[in-house]
Design an enzyme around this catalytic site. Sequence first.
Site: not given
Lengths: 147, 391
Positions: A33, A102
Site C-alpha cells: 500500500c 496516515c
Amino acid sequence: MYTDIVMDHFMNPRNVGEIENADGIGEVGNIKCGDIMRIYIKVENDVIEDIKFKTFGCGSAIAASSVATEIIMGMTVEDALKVTNKQVIDALGGLPPVKIHCSVLAEQALKAAIYDYATKNNLEFEGLKGYNPVEDHDHHDVVDIEF
Amino acid sequence: MKRIYMDYSATTPVKQEVLDAMLPYFTEHFGNASSIHGYGQDAKKALEASRATIAGTIGAPADTFYFTGGGSEADNWALKGVMKANKNKGNHLITCKIEHHGILHTCETLEKEGFEVTYLDVDSEGMISLETLEAAIKPSTVMISIMFVNNEIGTMQPIAEIGKIARKHGLIFHTDAVQALGNVRINVDELNVDLMSFSAHKIYGPKGIGGLYIRKGIKIQNLIEGGAQERKRRAGTENLPGVVGFAKAAEIANENLDAHIEKLTYLRDRLVKGILESVEYSKSNGHPTLRHPGNVNVCFEFIEGEALLLSLNAKGIAGSSGSACTSGSLDPSHVLMSIGLPHEIAHGSLRLSLGDFNTEEEVDYAVESLVEVVHKLRMMSPLYDKVKGGK
Ligand SMILES: Cc1ncc(COP(=O)(O)O)c(C=O)c1O
C-alpha cells in the site's frame, strides 16, 4: 492540498531516526500500500523519555509520524495510549480525507511500540486491553485522474 | 526561487504565437461558424483553414479531421462510435493494458453494454507483442485500438505493423496519438491507421480542444448529438479560439519537429543517465530507445512518489508520479503494474517529462536536486536501513 503545518512537518520532520536499545519498537503498514511506519520508544519510570520514527510513505504519512512523536514525547505510557488519530489530525491543522489513514497509522504504530515494551517487560496497561497486534491497515478511497 | 516545469506530458504552456493567433477569435472574429452573415463566414473560413492545416500535418485529407472537446472525447467517440456502428460485423475489440483511462474506462462501459474486449499484456518495456495481437483476433473482432505513445513510460508501439495486421484481417484500427502528435512524424496512410485521437494542450495549444481523424468510409456513430456542425458528426458551436490555437500549435510543432525531437532526446538521455549514475537503487522504465523524446520515468527504491514530488516541488521542480498516493487510489498506476513492477518499486516512481522550454542547466539542476531529495527521504525510510545493513 496540505496545510502549512503538514508541509512544515514533512519538510522538517521532528524526531526522525532510531533509538539504540529502544524499550519498544512498533512497525505497522504494508509495503504494497506504500506506507510503513516504525516507532521507537525509550521509557523511564513509565514516562516516554524519547521517541523516534522512520517512515516510508507519502508526505502526510511522514508529517503524521513527526507530529505524533511531538505529542507523545514526555507523556506517561497510559496517557500515550489514549492519544487518538483525531489528535494527530488536529495537530496537523487537518488532513485531506484520502490521507486520514496516515493518522490512523501513527496511532497504530505507537500502540504497537508500547505493546512491544509491555510484552518485553511483562507489564499490563489499561489502554492495551483487547489490543490485537495483528495489523489492520486502513485503506484509501479510490479516485483516479491521469494525464 | 526558480521554478522548473518538467511535466509537459500532463500539459504544456500555450506558446505566445498560438495565443496571438487565438485572441482575435474571442473578440473581433467571434461569429458563429454556422451563421450566414459576415461574422459567421469569417469564423467558418478560419475553421476550415484550421482543419486543413492540422490534417495536412498528419497526411490526411481535410475532410477526414473532426474537432472534439479534447483527447478523452476523441477516444470515447472512436471506440463507442465504431463498435456501435459495426454490430453487424461483430462485438469484439482488442486493446492493451497500458492505455489511457480515456480508452480503458470506455472499454469497461462497452463491456457492460455487451461488447467483448481483449486487453493485451505488454512486456517489461511496455511493448505489446504482434504475435499475441494477431492470435487474439477472432471472427467477431471489429476493431483494434492501441495507443501510439504511452503517457507514463513513453513507450512507442509499432503502429505501422499493427496497422498492417489490422488491414490483413479487415479490421478497423484506432490509435490514441495524444502523446505522439508533435513528438513523432505521423502519416495516417504510412501507419495504416483508420482513426486517430489528438489533443491540443499537449502540443503548446489550448486545453479543451482536440480531434479525431476518421478515414473515409469508416462507419461510426455520433457521440455528441445536436446541431449539424462538423458535417453532422459532432454537434456543438465550434470553439473557434481553440480550433485556431490548435491549428497554430500543430503548424509550429510540424515545422520544428526534427529540431524538437533532437533537442528533447538529448536532454532526456542526459537526465536519465545523470539520475541512474548518481542515485543508487534507481531504475529507468519504458523502452530505452523507442520512446517519447521527452519522457523520463524512473523508480527509486525505498521511497514513495508523493513524498518525492513534494520535496522536488520545494526545490522548484514540477514532476509527476505513478504512486498510489498521488492518484489517491490503492494501487500504483496500472501502467507500472502492467510492466511487472512490484508494488513497492512502483510506489517510488517519478515521471519527468521534458518540453521545448527546458534547458541543459535545468536538467543538471534536476539531477542534483534528486540526489539530495532521494537521500533525505531514504534516511527516513525504514526500508532503506534494512538494505544498508546499517541497523
Ligand atoms: C494518451 C492520452 N490520451 C488521452 C488523454 C486525454 O486528453 P484530454 O486531456 O485532452 O482529454 C491524455 C492526456 O490527458 C493522454 O495522455
